[in-house]
Design an enzyme around this catalytic site. Structure first.
Site, PDB file in Angstrom:
ATOM      1  N   HIS A 108       1.191  -1.250  -0.178  1.00  0.00           N
ATOM      2  CA  HIS A 108      -0.169   0.186   0.306  1.00  0.00           C
ATOM      3  C   HIS A 108       0.658   1.182  -0.062  1.00  0.00           C
ATOM      4  CE1 HIS A 108      -4.077  -2.208   1.473  1.00  0.00           C
ATOM      5  NE2 HIS A 108      -3.523  -2.707   0.302  1.00  0.00           N
ATOM      6  N   LEU A 202      -5.417 -10.388  17.112  1.00  0.00           N
ATOM      7  CA  LEU A 202      -5.792  -9.970  18.467  1.00  0.00           C
ATOM      8  C   LEU A 202      -7.480 -10.689  18.453  1.00  0.00           C
ATOM      9  CD1 LEU A 202      -5.455  -7.820  20.737  1.00  0.00           C
ATOM     10  CD2 LEU A 202      -7.393  -6.274  20.206  1.00  0.00           C
TER      11      LEU A 202
HETATM   12  N1  APR Z   1      -2.481  -7.227  18.737  1.00  0.00           N
HETATM   13  C1  APR Z   1      -2.754  -8.182  17.147  1.00  0.00           C
HETATM   14  N2  APR Z   1      -3.716  -7.481  16.583  1.00  0.00           N
HETATM   15  C2  APR Z   1      -4.507  -6.405  16.636  1.00  0.00           C
HETATM   16  C3  APR Z   1      -4.131  -5.092  17.986  1.00  0.00           C
HETATM   17  C4  APR Z   1      -3.349  -6.002  18.434  1.00  0.00           C
HETATM   18  N3  APR Z   1      -2.254  -5.839  19.559  1.00  0.00           N
HETATM   19  N4  APR Z   1      -4.429  -4.167  17.597  1.00  0.00           N
HETATM   20  C5  APR Z   1      -5.497  -4.535  16.570  1.00  0.00           C
HETATM   21  N5  APR Z   1      -6.077  -5.629  16.021  1.00  0.00           N
HETATM   22  C6  APR Z   1      -6.694  -5.926  14.802  1.00  0.00           C
HETATM   23  C7  APR Z   1      -7.643  -6.059  14.924  1.00  0.00           C
HETATM   24  O1  APR Z   1      -8.349  -7.409  15.667  1.00  0.00           O
HETATM   25  C8  APR Z   1      -7.978  -6.426  13.249  1.00  0.00           C
HETATM   26  O2  APR Z   1      -8.074  -7.310  13.244  1.00  0.00           O
HETATM   27  O3  APR Z   1      -5.312  -5.596  13.699  1.00  0.00           O
HETATM   28  C9  APR Z   1      -6.737  -5.589  12.698  1.00  0.00           C
HETATM   29  C10 APR Z   1      -6.793  -4.183  12.286  1.00  0.00           C
HETATM   30  O4  APR Z   1      -7.680  -4.428  11.029  1.00  0.00           O
HETATM   31  P1  APR Z   1      -8.250  -2.342  10.486  1.00  0.00           P
HETATM   32  O5  APR Z   1      -7.855  -1.744  11.109  1.00  0.00           O
HETATM   33  O6  APR Z   1      -8.847  -3.487   9.179  1.00  0.00           O
HETATM   34  O7  APR Z   1      -6.507  -2.564   9.434  1.00  0.00           O
HETATM   35  P2  APR Z   1      -6.031  -3.765   8.324  1.00  0.00           P
HETATM   36  O8  APR Z   1      -6.751  -4.943   8.023  1.00  0.00           O
HETATM   37  O9  APR Z   1      -4.512  -3.312   8.800  1.00  0.00           O
HETATM   38  O10 APR Z   1      -6.172  -2.301   6.953  1.00  0.00           O
HETATM   39  C11 APR Z   1      -6.153  -3.170   5.439  1.00  0.00           C
HETATM   40  O11 APR Z   1      -7.697  -0.619   5.350  1.00  0.00           O
HETATM   41  O12 APR Z   1      -7.879   1.730   4.767  1.00  0.00           O
HETATM   42  C12 APR Z   1      -7.177   0.271   4.654  1.00  0.00           C
HETATM   43  O13 APR Z   1      -5.107   0.450   3.359  1.00  0.00           O
HETATM   44  C13 APR Z   1      -5.508   0.510   4.693  1.00  0.00           C
HETATM   45  O14 APR Z   1      -3.690  -1.153   4.754  1.00  0.00           O
HETATM   46  C14 APR Z   1      -5.390  -0.083   5.114  1.00  0.00           C
HETATM   47  C15 APR Z   1      -6.390  -1.770   5.210  1.00  0.00           C
END
Ligand code: APR
Length: 241
Positions: A108, A202
Site C-alpha cells: 500500500h 487480537l
Molecule cells: N495485536 C494484534 N492485532 C490487533 C491489535 C493488537 N494489539 N490491535 C488491533 N488488532 C487487529 C484488529 O482486531 C483488526 O483485526 O488488527 C486489525 C486491524 O484491522 P484494520 O484496522 O482494518 O487494519 P488493516 O486490516 O490493516 O486495514 C487494511 O485498509 O484502510 C485500509 O489501506 C488501509 O492498509 C489498510 C487496509
C-alpha cells in the site's frame, strides 16, 4: 532447521502497540476521517489541501514511534530461519524496516515517500507536504502526493506477491481485519497453493474460517511466542494442507 518458504501478511494491528492507530477498531482512523475524502484519488482532486493535512498529521504522529516486540520477532525469523521469509505489509509506516526486516514489500506504499505526478519520481519524504511543495527530482511544484495506494488504486508489487504466495509453504496473517482486497484474498491463494495458513490477531478476522490455524491475542505476545515455537521446533513443521 527447515527450509520452508514463509510469507507473512501484516496489517495495522501489528503497529497498534507501537502507538499507531488502526483503521477499523473503535477509535480507528476511519472512525475520525471519511476515507472517501482523504484516501481516494477523487478526494485528492476535490480537496488536495485536506488530503495533505491528513498525511502531514500522520507523518508528524510517527515521530518517536518505535517498532514493538512483534516487529522484532519477524526480523528475527528472517535472520534465523534457513528458508526464505518475506513480509508483505499493508502498513505504510517504517516500523518493519526499523526492526530489521529486509525482505519486505509495501503493497500500500509508504507514508515516508513522496510521488511526483509530473515526473513519476518516488523520493524519501518526512516533512509536511502541500500544493506548493517542489519535487526533489524534477523541481516542479504542484504535483506532489504521498506515495501511498488509495482506495480504487492498484496495490504495488502484485505480480511479485502472487509469485511468493504460489511458492509459500507457510502463510501467516498478522494484525489485519481481512476487510480490504486483494490482501484479504491472499490466504485463499496461499491455501490453494498448498501452504499451511495461520492467523495471529487480537480477535478473529473476516477471513477466520479460511485459516488452518489461529492464535488470538496482542501481537507483542502472540507473534514472539509463535516465532519462538517455530525456531525451536527444529524449523517450521507445517502440515501440507
Ligand atoms: N495485536 C494484534 N492485532 C490487533 C491489535 C493488537 N494489539 N490491535 C488491533 N488488532 C487487529 C484488529 O482486531 C483488526 O483485526 O488488527 C486489525 C486491524 O484491522 P484494520 O484496522 O482494518 O487494519 P488493516 O486490516 O490493516 O486495514 C487494511 O485498509 O484502510 C485500509 O489501506 C488501509 O492498509 C489498510 C487496509
Amino acid at each position: 532447521m527447515g527450509t520452508e518458504k514463509i510469507v507473512i501478511l501484516t496489517g495495522a494491528g501489528l503497529s497498534a502497540e507501537s502507538g499507531v492507530p488502526t483503521f477499523r477498531d473503535t477509535n480507528g482512523i476511519w472512525a475520525k476521517y471519511d476515507y472517501r475524502e482523504v484516501a481516494t484519488p477523487e478526494g485528492f482532486a476535490r480537496n488536495p489541501v485536506r488530503v495533505h493535512e491528513f498525511y502531514n498529521m500522520r507523518r508528524r504522529a510517527h515521530a518517536g514511534i518505535r517498532p514493538n516486540a512483534a516487529h522484532a520477532a519477524l526480523a528475527r525469523l528472517e535472520r534465523e530461519h534457513e528458508g526464505e521469509v518475506w513480509v508483505v505489509t499493508q502498513n505504510v509506516d517504517a516500523l518493519h524496516e526499523a526492526a530489521g526486516s529486509r525482505n519486505l514489500i509495501h503493497m500500500h506504499g509508504e507514508l515516508f515517500r513522496a510521488l511526483c505526478a509530473k515526473c513519476g519520481a518516488r523520493t524519501p519524504w518526512s516533512e509536511d507536504m502541500s500544493l506548493t511543495t517542489a519535487c526533489a527530482s524534477c523541481t516542479a511544484a504542484g504535483g506532489m502526493r504521498p506515495d501511498v495506494v488509495w482506495f480504487g488504486e492498484m496495490p504495488y508489487h502484485m505480480q511479485r506477491i502472487r509469485e511468493l504466495l504460489e511458492a509459500a509453504d507457510l502463510f501467516i496473517s498478522i494484525g489485519t481485519s481481512g476487510n480490504v482486497y486483494p490482501a484479504a484474498g491472499f490466504v485463499a491463494e496461499a491455501r490453494a497453493a498448498g501452504a499451511h495458513t495461520v492467523e495471529l490477531n487480537l480477535e478473529p478476522s473476516e477471513g477466520r474460517s479460511l485459516f488452518a490455524e489461529a492464535v488470538y491475542g496482542p501481537a507483542t505476545s502472540v507473534v514472539p511466542a509463535y516465532v519462538e515455537k517455530m525456531l525451536n521446533a527444529g524449523g517450521v513443521s507445517v502440515p501440507r494442507t
